[in-house]
Design a protein around this motif. Structure first.
Motif, PDB file in Angstrom:
ATOM      1  N   ILE A 194       0.824  -1.203   0.000  1.00  0.00           N
ATOM      2  CA  ILE A 194       0.000   0.000   0.000  1.00  0.00           C
ATOM      3  C   ILE A 194       0.859   1.255   0.000  1.00  0.00           C
ATOM      4  CG2 ILE A 194      -0.192   0.190   2.512  1.00  0.00           C
ATOM      5  CD1 ILE A 194      -2.970   0.807  -0.073  1.00  0.00           C
ATOM      6  N   SER A 195       2.061   1.165   0.533  1.00  0.00           N
ATOM      7  CA  SER A 195       2.922   2.361   0.596  1.00  0.00           C
ATOM      8  C   SER A 195       3.361   2.823  -0.785  1.00  0.00           C
ATOM      9  CB  SER A 195       4.152   2.068   1.467  1.00  0.00           C
ATOM     10  OG  SER A 195       4.894   0.984   0.924  1.00  0.00           O
ATOM     11  N   ASN A 196       3.277   1.943  -1.807  1.00  0.00           N
ATOM     12  CA  ASN A 196       3.628   2.340  -3.171  1.00  0.00           C
ATOM     13  C   ASN A 196       2.509   3.130  -3.857  1.00  0.00           C
ATOM     14  OD1 ASN A 196       6.096   0.946  -2.972  1.00  0.00           O
ATOM     15  ND2 ASN A 196       5.106  -0.977  -3.590  1.00  0.00           N
ATOM     16  N   LEU A 197       1.328   3.071  -3.284  1.00  0.00           N
ATOM     17  CA  LEU A 197       0.172   3.674  -3.937  1.00  0.00           C
ATOM     18  C   LEU A 197      -0.192   5.028  -3.348  1.00  0.00           C
ATOM     19  CD1 LEU A 197      -1.993   0.450  -4.283  1.00  0.00           C
ATOM     20  CD2 LEU A 197      -0.660   1.567  -6.054  1.00  0.00           C
ATOM     21  N   PHE A 198      -0.153   5.171  -2.053  1.00  0.00           N
ATOM     22  CA  PHE A 198      -0.449   6.460  -1.442  1.00  0.00           C
ATOM     23  C   PHE A 198       0.056   6.445  -0.006  1.00  0.00           C
ATOM     24  CE2 PHE A 198      -3.627   4.176   0.697  1.00  0.00           C
ATOM     25  CZ  PHE A 198      -4.358   4.982   1.566  1.00  0.00           C
ATOM     26  N   SER A 199       0.176   7.614   0.524  1.00  0.00           N
ATOM     27  CA  SER A 199       0.644   7.779   1.901  1.00  0.00           C
ATOM     28  C   SER A 199      -0.539   8.208   2.749  1.00  0.00           C
ATOM     29  CB  SER A 199       1.765   8.830   1.971  1.00  0.00           C
ATOM     30  OG  SER A 199       2.870   8.431   1.186  1.00  0.00           O
ATOM     31  N   PRO A 200      -1.207   7.238   3.364  1.00  0.00           N
ATOM     32  CA  PRO A 200      -2.406   7.592   4.140  1.00  0.00           C
ATOM     33  C   PRO A 200      -2.060   8.468   5.329  1.00  0.00           C
ATOM     34  CG  PRO A 200      -1.747   5.327   4.572  1.00  0.00           C
ATOM     35  CD  PRO A 200      -0.888   5.801   3.442  1.00  0.00           C
ATOM     36  N   ASP A 255      -9.442   9.298  -6.423  1.00  0.00           N
ATOM     37  CA  ASP A 255      -8.847   8.874  -5.163  1.00  0.00           C
ATOM     38  C   ASP A 255      -8.204   7.504  -5.343  1.00  0.00           C
ATOM     39  OD1 ASP A 255     -10.971   7.064  -5.216  1.00  0.00           O
ATOM     40  OD2 ASP A 255     -12.216   8.340  -3.961  1.00  0.00           O
ATOM     41  N   ILE A 256      -7.952   6.771  -4.236  1.00  0.00           N
ATOM     42  CA  ILE A 256      -7.254   5.475  -4.353  1.00  0.00           C
ATOM     43  C   ILE A 256      -8.106   4.441  -5.062  1.00  0.00           C
ATOM     44  CG2 ILE A 256      -5.817   5.905  -2.320  1.00  0.00           C
ATOM     45  CD1 ILE A 256      -7.694   4.173  -0.715  1.00  0.00           C
ATOM     46  N   ALA A 257      -9.430   4.680  -5.201  1.00  0.00           N
ATOM     47  CA  ALA A 257     -10.291   3.793  -5.985  1.00  0.00           C
ATOM     48  C   ALA A 257     -10.683   4.425  -7.313  1.00  0.00           C
ATOM     49  CB  ALA A 257     -11.546   3.437  -5.191  1.00  0.00           C
ATOM     50  N   ASN A 258     -10.078   5.585  -7.640  1.00  0.00           N
ATOM     51  CA  ASN A 258     -10.337   6.311  -8.881  1.00  0.00           C
ATOM     52  C   ASN A 258     -11.793   6.730  -9.040  1.00  0.00           C
ATOM     53  OD1 ASN A 258      -7.896   6.817 -10.038  1.00  0.00           O
ATOM     54  ND2 ASN A 258      -8.115   5.380 -11.737  1.00  0.00           N
ATOM     55  N   VAL A 259     -12.500   6.898  -7.930  1.00  0.00           N
ATOM     56  CA  VAL A 259     -13.893   7.324  -8.012  1.00  0.00           C
ATOM     57  C   VAL A 259     -13.947   8.751  -8.557  1.00  0.00           C
ATOM     58  CG1 VAL A 259     -15.979   7.803  -6.681  1.00  0.00           C
ATOM     59  CG2 VAL A 259     -14.572   5.807  -6.140  1.00  0.00           C
ATOM     60  N   GLY A 260     -14.772   8.972  -9.532  1.00  0.00           N
ATOM     61  CA  GLY A 260     -14.880  10.248 -10.220  1.00  0.00           C
ATOM     62  C   GLY A 260     -14.358  10.185 -11.635  1.00  0.00           C
ATOM     63  N   ARG A 261     -13.337   9.373 -11.855  1.00  0.00           N
ATOM     64  CA  ARG A 261     -12.807   9.216 -13.198  1.00  0.00           C
ATOM     65  C   ARG A 261     -13.787   8.395 -14.046  1.00  0.00           C
ATOM     66  NH1 ARG A 261      -9.564  12.658 -14.651  1.00  0.00           N
ATOM     67  NH2 ARG A 261      -8.607  11.212 -16.159  1.00  0.00           N
ATOM     68  N   ASP A 262     -13.840   8.716 -15.331  1.00  0.00           N
ATOM     69  CA  ASP A 262     -14.746   8.038 -16.269  1.00  0.00           C
ATOM     70  C   ASP A 262     -16.208   8.106 -15.807  1.00  0.00           C
ATOM     71  OD1 ASP A 262     -12.760   7.329 -18.047  1.00  0.00           O
ATOM     72  OD2 ASP A 262     -12.365   5.405 -17.062  1.00  0.00           O
ATOM     73  N   SER A 263     -16.557   9.140 -15.055  1.00  0.00           N
ATOM     74  CA  SER A 263     -17.921   9.268 -14.540  1.00  0.00           C
ATOM     75  C   SER A 263     -18.788  10.184 -15.396  1.00  0.00           C
ATOM     76  CB  SER A 263     -17.891   9.793 -13.107  1.00  0.00           C
ATOM     77  OG  SER A 263     -17.391  11.123 -13.078  1.00  0.00           O
ATOM     78  N   GLY A 264     -18.170  10.973 -16.287  1.00  0.00           N
ATOM     79  CA  GLY A 264     -18.898  11.969 -17.043  1.00  0.00           C
ATOM     80  C   GLY A 264     -18.868  13.327 -16.383  1.00  0.00           C
ATOM     81  N   ALA A 272     -21.653  27.346  -4.544  1.00  0.00           N
ATOM     82  CA  ALA A 272     -20.313  27.891  -4.341  1.00  0.00           C
ATOM     83  C   ALA A 272     -19.718  27.304  -3.066  1.00  0.00           C
ATOM     84  CB  ALA A 272     -20.369  29.415  -4.243  1.00  0.00           C
ATOM     85  N   ARG A 273     -18.512  26.764  -3.172  1.00  0.00           N
ATOM     86  CA  ARG A 273     -17.829  26.160  -2.032  1.00  0.00           C
ATOM     87  C   ARG A 273     -16.348  26.061  -2.348  1.00  0.00           C
ATOM     88  NH1 ARG A 273     -21.438  21.035  -3.700  1.00  0.00           N
ATOM     89  NH2 ARG A 273     -20.611  20.963  -5.800  1.00  0.00           N
ATOM     90  N   PRO A 274     -15.497  25.900  -1.355  1.00  0.00           N
ATOM     91  CA  PRO A 274     -14.065  25.746  -1.619  1.00  0.00           C
ATOM     92  C   PRO A 274     -13.764  24.378  -2.222  1.00  0.00           C
ATOM     93  CG  PRO A 274     -14.510  25.501   0.715  1.00  0.00           C
ATOM     94  CD  PRO A 274     -15.805  25.942   0.086  1.00  0.00           C
ATOM     95  N   SER A 275     -12.532  24.169  -2.620  1.00  0.00           N
ATOM     96  CA  SER A 275     -12.115  22.896  -3.227  1.00  0.00           C
ATOM     97  C   SER A 275     -12.044  21.813  -2.162  1.00  0.00           C
ATOM     98  CB  SER A 275     -10.753  23.052  -3.908  1.00  0.00           C
ATOM     99  OG  SER A 275     -10.803  24.038  -4.918  1.00  0.00           O
ATOM    100  N   GLU A 276     -12.279  20.590  -2.605  1.00  0.00           N
ATOM    101  CA  GLU A 276     -12.133  19.438  -1.713  1.00  0.00           C
ATOM    102  C   GLU A 276     -10.657  19.239  -1.384  1.00  0.00           C
ATOM    103  OE1 GLU A 276     -13.084  14.606  -1.588  1.00  0.00           O
ATOM    104  OE2 GLU A 276     -13.376  15.772  -3.443  1.00  0.00           O
ATOM    105  N   THR A 277     -10.367  18.901  -0.146  1.00  0.00           N
ATOM    106  CA  THR A 277      -8.983  18.679   0.297  1.00  0.00           C
ATOM    107  C   THR A 277      -8.734  17.210   0.575  1.00  0.00           C
ATOM    108  OG1 THR A 277      -9.616  19.116   2.587  1.00  0.00           O
ATOM    109  CG2 THR A 277      -8.850  20.987   1.290  1.00  0.00           C
ATOM    110  N   ARG A 278      -7.445  16.854   0.600  1.00  0.00           N
ATOM    111  CA  ARG A 278      -6.978  15.506   0.945  1.00  0.00           C
ATOM    112  C   ARG A 278      -7.531  14.423   0.013  1.00  0.00           C
ATOM    113  NH1 ARG A 278      -7.257  18.300   5.744  1.00  0.00           N
ATOM    114  NH2 ARG A 278      -5.365  18.141   7.040  1.00  0.00           N
ATOM    115  N   ILE A 279      -7.729  14.780  -1.270  1.00  0.00           N
ATOM    116  CA  ILE A 279      -8.180  13.787  -2.251  1.00  0.00           C
ATOM    117  C   ILE A 279      -7.050  12.779  -2.459  1.00  0.00           C
ATOM    118  CG2 ILE A 279      -8.988  13.418  -4.614  1.00  0.00           C
ATOM    119  CD1 ILE A 279      -9.988  16.284  -4.621  1.00  0.00           C
ATOM    120  N   GLY A 280      -7.357  11.499  -2.315  1.00  0.00           N
ATOM    121  CA  GLY A 280      -6.360  10.452  -2.514  1.00  0.00           C
ATOM    122  C   GLY A 280      -5.481  10.203  -1.311  1.00  0.00           C
ATOM    123  N   ARG A 281      -5.667  10.951  -0.232  1.00  0.00           N
ATOM    124  CA  ARG A 281      -4.878  10.741   0.973  1.00  0.00           C
ATOM    125  C   ARG A 281      -5.720  10.136   2.090  1.00  0.00           C
ATOM    126  NH1 ARG A 281      -1.905  16.287   2.193  1.00  0.00           N
ATOM    127  NH2 ARG A 281      -0.897  14.958   3.759  1.00  0.00           N
TER     128      ARG A 281
END
Length: 887
Positions: A550-556, A675-684, A596-605
């Motif tokens: 898991i350490s090769n994929l992300f640093s939780p 994120d670590i499951a790529n949720v959001g990608r290829d979603s449209g 209107a809202r700020p950006s999401e933080t800690r995506i993929g962490r």
């Protein structure tokens, strides 16, 4: 003309001044003799003596019944009353109707013999008792309270409620005896729940039980049959010297239930004989031994108890196997395990007006046991035994509030499930409270909170694209079974993490407000705002199995971390309504929503456990947060645009259409950065301007409904996602019910789906006659041929590099590959249900397609008497469900 006669005394002679011509509605307290006598009004010539005689008799009858403790009133109505002093009898002649308490006697003629205290009814006799049962006959001899006596040519019809449906049961006999209204003995009687044929009432019913003697004991609520035969269409099919069944009104009674039969190459031939013990009104026990010729005795027992505030049950199953070698060795099967079994329990309790708690749990010695021995349970998620979910819960509900606390344990029941990757989730706590907003802002204020903790032993990896990398690949009989998918390269972009080993805890709280204003032009304005905060505690496991990768994929972010998401927004709608008379009411409504809202933080962490199911379509276009769970939160400034058009007709016609898209205006697009499951990608949603989404629904009437949803590429308008379905009932023109569902999803390589998925499902029910029907269903995998083609290409390349064994050959794959199918036919009426179904449910492995299950299922139900099921599973090849031989 109806007359009143008094035998012997000559009261009906010419000397009478006034005579009651019709006895109607006479009522006294006493015996039938007093009743009939009271209906006489005497002429003026001897009023004192005659009236005095009647009063004396009334008083005597009342005293006699009062001494018996009987205060029921007796009523009579007839065309003519005849009082015979010589024979000491009283008769009601012509449409006689007598009421004694809750019992009613109807007949052409009723005669009461005061010497014997017996009632004789003749001609179209009909007796209705306090239970609503109707007894008919040619002649009845009864006591004066109608409770006991003899009946000739008896027929009884009783209406009962069974499984929420009314049912009528019928007894008949040439001669019967009724004792104290509690026991009826039918000599050479019959019993059935079938309606007689309207055109030919003498035709035998579809089924009936004939017996030398049938004893119906209302006090015990049982029916006893002596020297009995079961007939189907008048043909004897089974003989039993003695048996009993519960009264049709009884839902629970001690005795043997309908047996079930087993036929299997692995289990052998067998029969299950369940015995139900009604120990008390609030608890019972069912014990069922199933005798199997190849494996021994499978024991099952279920305890059920209802308490003052709820109920619970416990069911256990177990067997010491005679032939464990019939099942595959681990990890493909139970191996050489001698004892196998399961325990299941469910409970539900009301703790007060607003609170309830309960559980629903399943435990098994091995994941193949329930399937191998065909033990069914509602906690199993599908008929193919993929997963058993155990849960315990506490739920509270107020007028505008909701609280729920649960714990989950997921047990994978497929050979391809690795239990080490299944999480234990406990607790999951949700709270939702709504209230009116304070003055002067008004509107609605909502508070939501969630707390989730889960743990798992092994991290779950998925390779992208899916190239067929597995932890284990055992073989048997030359067939390889790849188990537990993983990654060959542990790098971001090539490996997804569906579940993180270790402990993950998250607490979320959100408060929101919204209010809707409608101005004088009909425009609807809805301002809203919310503030959300999340706190995480993550303790990943980096030891054992493949967890260190898991350490090769992300640093939780270990230990504690958090995020805050404030937002404000406005939704605008302007419905244009036109009433076009016979063309219906037309409504066009443009919709604009800006958040209107700020950006999401800690995506993929941070781990993502509950927000992996993201589907962008018409249902989620105007959601404030399009993620499905709490582990992700949508950020950035976004505008959601759409328009809706609907028609509401005056004859049930309805049509609705919608089209829209979502635009990321500023900030970080949460769906662009996976994120670590790529949720959001290829979603449209990952592009600045999202794909277009649409919906079209039309219902010409209540019997036909069609709906389709689609997602199109925002640049090329290429179809990305398409779902369409229709359901139709063609009655009364055609006795047919059908449904058709089609779905096509383009490839999503960044989520591991490197080829399109396409399928078609059809089902139909056709009523050949009001009683005979045929059903069918089929599921086509229209993209399976792509997998077969790719598998062949991979195998051919491997053979070219290392030409060992036989060269792979490619058979042109069927584009209309049948993934599963079923067909059945049957018969049903008010007393009988018979159905025969054939089900085929293939399953595939990485080595190619093999059939997993083909099943014949026969079900016979004789309503009020019992039902029987026979299931036969067929297979011609070694399967991956833990069984080593055909079954």
């Amino acid at each position: 003309m109806p007359t009143l006669r008094q035998g012997g005394a000559g009261i009906a002679g010419a000397g009478m001044g006034r005579v009651v011509r019709k006895a109607a509605g006479a009522a006294v307290t006493g015996s039938l003799t007093v009743l009939l006598a009271a209906a006489v009004t005497v002429g003026a010539s001897e009023p004192a003596r005659a009236q005095g005689t009647l009063n004396d008799r009334l008083a005597a009858g009342s005293a006699k019944n009062a001494a018996k403790g009987n205060n029921e009133r007796l009523l009579v109505e007839a065309k003519e009353l005849v009082y015979d002093n010589d024979r000491n009898t009283v008769s009601a002649v012509g449409n006689a109707e007598l009421h004694y308490g809750p019992r009613t006697l109807l007949a052409d003629r009723v005669r009461y013999d005061r010497n014997t205290g017996r009632v004789f009814a003749e001609g179209n006799v009909r007796l209705t008792d306090e239970t609503g049962s109707v007894v008919t006959g040619d002649r009845m001899e009864l006591t004066d309270d109608f409770k006991s006596g003899f009946i000739d040519s008896l027929r009884i019809q009783q209406t009962i409620e069974q499984r929420g449906r009314p049912a009528r049961v019928r007894f008949s006999a040439p001669r019967a005896e009724r004792i104290e209204g509690q026991t009826t003995t039918f000599e050479y009687g019959t019993y059935t729940a079938c309606e007689p044929c309207k055109d030919n009432p003498e035709r035998p019913p579809l089924w009936q039980v004939k017996a030398a003697r049938i004893i119906h004991n209302n006090e015990e609520r049982r029916i006893y049959y002596e020297d009995s035969t079961l007939e189907v269409a008048g043909i004897p099919v089974a003989y039993l010297p003695y048996f009993y069944s519960p009264d049709p009104t009884v839902r629970r009674d001690t005795g043997f239930l309908a047996p079930h039969f087993v036929s299997s190459n692995v289990l052998g031939y067998g029969i299950g004989t369940p015995f139900f013990w009604n120990i008390a009104p609030d608890y019972d026990l069912t014990v069922e031994p199933t005798f199997l010729s190849k494996q021994g005795v499978l024991g099952q027992a279920e305890w059920r108890q209802r308490l003052a505030n709820g109920f619970y049950n416990v069911r256990v199953s177990g067997i010491f196997q005679s032939t464990p070698s019939a099942f595959l060795p681990g990890p493909l099967g139970s191996g050489d395990r001698d004892f196998r079994g399961s325990i299941e329990s469910a409970g539900h309790f009301y703790l007060g007006q607003n609170w309830r708690a309960g559980w629903d749990v399943v435990g098994v010695t091995d994941k193949w046991f329930l399937d191998n021995y065909r033990i069914r349970n509602q906690t199993i998620s599908t008929d193919y035994f993929r997963e058993a979910v155990s849960t315990a819960y506490l739920i509270g509900q107020g007028d505008r509030s909701w609280f729920e606390a649960r714990g989950y344990y997921f047990k994978g029941l497929s050979t391809y499930d690795w239990q080490k990757q299944q999480p234990i989730v406990a607790p999951v706590i949700d709270y939702d409270k709504r209230r009116d907003g304070p003055d002067p802002i008004g509107g609605e204020v909502r508070f939501q909170a969630n707390f989730t903790h889960l743990t798992r032993d092994a991290t779950q990896y998925t390779q992208i694209p899916r190239t067929g990398t597995y932890l284990l690949s055992p073989s048997i009989n030359g067939i390889t079974f790849p188990l537990y998918s993983t990654c060959s390269v542990f790098e971001r972009g090539q490996c997804l993490v569906s579940g993180l080993a270790g402990d993950t805890t998250r607490a979320t709280a959100q408060v929101s407000w919204r209010r809707t204003f409608t101005d004088e032009f009909g425009q609807r304005w809805q301002p809203f705002a919310y503030l959300r905060g999340d706190a995480f505690f993550v303790n990943p496991s980096t030891t054992g199995y493949q967890n260190p990768e898991i350490s090769n994929l992300f640093s939780p972010e270990s230990n504690f971390s958090g995020r805050v998401m404030p937002a404000v927004g406005l939704e605008y709608r302007y419905p244009f309504v036109a009433d076009m008379g016979p063309l219906g009411v037309h409504t066009v409504s443009p919709v604009v929503q800006v958040i209107a809202r700020p950006s999401e933080t800690r995506i993929g962490r941070l781990p993502n456990e509950d927000a992996q199911s993201l589907v962008f379509d018409d249902t989620s276009l105007f959601e404030w947060d399009k993620f499905s769970g709490y582990d992700r939160v949508e950020g950035g400034v976004r505008a959601n645009l759409g328009a809706e058009y609907s028609i509401t007709g005056r004859n049930g016609f309805y049509m609705n259409a919608m089209f829209g898209e979502s635009i990321a205006l500023a900030g970080v697009n949460s769906f662009r950065r996976g994120d670590i499951a790529n949720v959001g990608r290829d979603s449209g949603l990952e592009t600045t301007r999202s794909d277009f989404v649409s919906r079209f629904q039309i219902s010409p009437n209540q019997n036909i409904s069609f709906i389709t949803r689609a997602r199109f590429d925002n640049a090329t308008f290429a179809l990305k996602r398409f779902e369409s379905g229709i359901t139709a009932k063609f009655a009364p023109f055609l006795p047919l019910e059908t449904s058709l569902i089609y779905a096509r999803y383009e490839a999503q390589p960044e989520l591991g789906y490197d080829r399109r998925r396409e399928g078609l499902q059809a089902s139909a029910l056709y009523n050949i006659t009001p009683n005979w029907f045929v059903t069918g269903s089929v599921l086509f995998d229209l993209s399976h041929y792509l997998q077969v083609r790719e598998f062949y290409a991979s195998a051919a390349q491997s053979y070219f590099l290392n030409p060992v064994g036989t060269a792979p050959t490619y058979d042109r794959a069927d584009k209309f590959y049948v993934s599963s199918s079923g067909i059945g036919f049957g018969y049903r009426d008010e007393c009988t249900t018979i159905s025969l179904n054939y089900l085929s449910s293939p399953i595939e492995t990485a080595a190619g397609l093999r059939e997993r299950n083909r099943t014949f299922l026969l079900r016979i139900e004789l309503r009020t008497l019992g039902e029987a099921n026979f299931r036969q599973n067929l297979s011609t090849t070694t399967t991956a469900d833990g069984i080593a031989t055909a079954r």
